[in-house]
Design a protein around this motif. Structure first.
Motif, PDB file in Angstrom:
ATOM      1  N   ILE A 331       0.742  -1.169  -0.175  1.00  0.00           N
ATOM      2  CA  ILE A 331      -0.238  -0.066   0.166  1.00  0.00           C
ATOM      3  C   ILE A 331       1.055   1.117   0.031  1.00  0.00           C
ATOM      4  O   ILE A 331       0.496   2.104  -0.731  1.00  0.00           O
ATOM      5  CB  ILE A 331      -0.939   0.024   1.190  1.00  0.00           C
ATOM      6  N   LEU A 332       1.860   1.168   0.792  1.00  0.00           N
ATOM      7  CA  LEU A 332       2.847   2.399   0.740  1.00  0.00           C
ATOM      8  C   LEU A 332       3.698   2.668  -0.287  1.00  0.00           C
ATOM      9  O   LEU A 332       4.374   3.643  -0.191  1.00  0.00           O
ATOM     10  CB  LEU A 332       3.578   2.598   2.095  1.00  0.00           C
ATOM     11  N   PHE A 338      -2.115   3.899  -2.499  1.00  0.00           N
ATOM     12  CA  PHE A 338      -2.609   4.331  -1.357  1.00  0.00           C
ATOM     13  C   PHE A 338      -3.733   5.203  -1.381  1.00  0.00           C
ATOM     14  O   PHE A 338      -4.676   5.351  -0.384  1.00  0.00           O
ATOM     15  CB  PHE A 338      -1.264   5.179  -0.848  1.00  0.00           C
ATOM     16  N   CYS A 362      -8.315  -1.033   2.222  1.00  0.00           N
ATOM     17  CA  CYS A 362      -7.440   0.072   1.529  1.00  0.00           C
ATOM     18  C   CYS A 362      -6.334  -0.259   0.211  1.00  0.00           C
ATOM     19  O   CYS A 362      -6.322   0.346  -0.712  1.00  0.00           O
ATOM     20  CB  CYS A 362      -6.464   0.449   2.828  1.00  0.00           C
TER      21      CYS A 362
END
Length: 461
Positions: A331-332, A338, A362
């Motif tokens: 995700i990062l 993100f 997410c």
């Protein structure tokens, strides 16, 4: 006996349950169509706010309502019947609906479509199913005029969950049922002291998700029983659900059950020591009743799972912590993932689910998707909140119970991906109503803004 009494909700639901039983035993899928006719008719004949009770009853039966493994569930057909019957009812009776809730849902859908358009790998049918699930509760939220029917909502859900567990237990005596349940997914076992324990999954395919359903049902029953002078029915259902939950051998279930009991004891001790003593007495009796049912052995087997592979974080979380780190890094690693996600229905990262609802959501829909979902939930919450007016004399100590379902929903999903499940939006629906529920009796001086037409049945208080 009048003909309409033969078609009461209880009769229709009983026919639906027997149809599913007949299908499980005989393997004839024709019984699923009989189920659909009976329950569909029940949905059409109910009042606007009563239609969803049928969905609540059968929302934990989704996996057995299929013509074939991996195919669509007849539960989705029930949802379509629900939406169609609501549309006809609203049109004929010119009922008002809340535009803000509908706009919140429309905003949510537009974002999902945008997300789908920039992620070509997303599965169309998964996206449509996700939208259908949330459209169902959008209609329920936007048409609700009071929450006096909350008691019956909870009882329909918990009765449906309990009976689904009983049907699964019949598999120990009826081989055809056992074979059908085993065909839905893998079996989960724990071996301890030369004994192989089968983890109970009800009619779900995973014992952890069944444990979550049970915990959520227990928390709902605790809320409504806290506002009643007589709650034998609720206590009986709680006992049944606790027994089933213990049989899942779920570490999450045991931890949250202890937390729920501790929370209740703390509230009672703080506000009413006599009630605290009564609660302790009920717990002791329940414990003694469960002893002959193997309560201690199942608790030992569950505790054994905590130290099965050591005392590290990875072993205690059954490998989930590694998956959490994997998803966090992914995700990062990209601003696009993100913000807008990798696309709902695009598949799990590396083929493995996150085992964490927040990380998985997410990963699919991004941080913006989280904000848009929260806007929809908050809009629905404000609408429900406006439907109930209560005076300041309400027992303040009871208000703590109302957050139990929300607590279970939020905490359980640190280790589950239930946002993907078809029943999850219905759980959101019940949670939002619970947070605004303060009883329906004169003892608590709760006044609903409008009245609801309900057909008499044994599940309604």
């Amino acid at each position: 006996m009048r003909f309409d009494r033969l078609l009461r909700n209880e009769v229709l639901i009983s026919f639906g349950v027997l149809s599913i039983l007949a299908m499980l035993i005989s393997g004839q899928k024709l019984f699923l169509f009989l189920f659909l006719i009976a329950i569909g008719y029940g949905i059409f004949r109910e009042g606007l706010e009563g239609k969803i009770k049928f969905l609540l009853f059968f929302c934990t039966w989704i996996y057995v309502l299929k013509l074939e493994e991996g195919g669509f569930s007849f539960f989705h057909l029930l949802q379509l019947i629900y939406l169609m019957s609501c549309a006809i009812f609203i049109t004929v009776n010119r009922n008002k609906i809340n535009i803000k809730v509908l706009l919140g849902f429309l905003f949510f859908v537009l974002y999902i479509l945008f997300n789908f358009s920039i992620n070509a790998s997303s599965g169309l049918f998964i996206v449509l199913g996700f939208v259908l699930n949330f459209f169902t509760i959008t209609v329920a939220f936007s048409t609700i005029k009071n929450i006096d029917s909350f008691n019956s909502y909870v009882l329909y859900y918990t009765f449906g969950l309990s009976i689904s567990g009983i049907v699964a237990m019949l598999g120990e005596f009826i081989p055809q049922i056992k074979l059908h349940i085993q065909s839905m997914g893998e079996s989960f076992t724990v071996y301890q002291n030369d004994h192989l324990y089968m983890r109970f999954s009800g009619l779900d395919i995973d014992p952890n998700y069944f444990a979550f359903q049970v915990l959520f049902g227990i928390s709902l029953l605790i809320v409504i029983s806290g506002y009643k002078k007589r709650h034998l029915k609720e206590n009986f259902l709680i006992f049944i659900l606790v027994f089933m939950g213990i049989n899942t051998l779920s570490k999450m279930f045991l931890i949250l059950l202890i937390l729920i009991i501790s929370f209740i004891c703390a509230i009672y001790i703080k506000n009413n020591i006599i009630t605290a003593l009564k609660f302790s007495f009920v717990l002791m009796i329940s414990f003694l009743v469960m002893l002959p049912l193997g309560f201690i052995n199942f608790i030992k087997a569950t505790l054994f799972r905590f130290s099965l592979e050591g005392s590290s974080t990875v072993s205690i979380t059954t490998g989930r912590s590694d998956l959490w780190l994997l998803y966090i890094r992914e995700i990062l690693s990209s601003l696009r993932i993100f913000l807008v996600g990798n696309g709902f229905g695009s598949g799990f990262l590396g083929g493995y689910a996150a085992h964490n609802m927040y990380l998985l959501y997410c990963y699919f829909l991004g941080f913006i998707g989280i904000l848009i979902l929260l806007i929809f939930i908050f809009t629905s919450y404000r609408h429900v909140k406006k439907q109930v007016v209560f005076d300041n004399n309400i027992m303040k100590e009871m208000k703590g119970f109302n957050k139990l379902p929300l607590f279970v929903l939020l905490i359980s999903n640190f280790s589950l991906d239930s946002v993907m499940m078809d029943y999850f939006p219905l759980f959101l629906f019940l949670t939002v109503i619970t947070c605004n529920y303060f009883g329906t009796t004169n003892d608590f001086s709760v006044t609903s803004i409008s009245e609801i037409n309900q057909s008499p049945n044994i599940l309604t208080q």
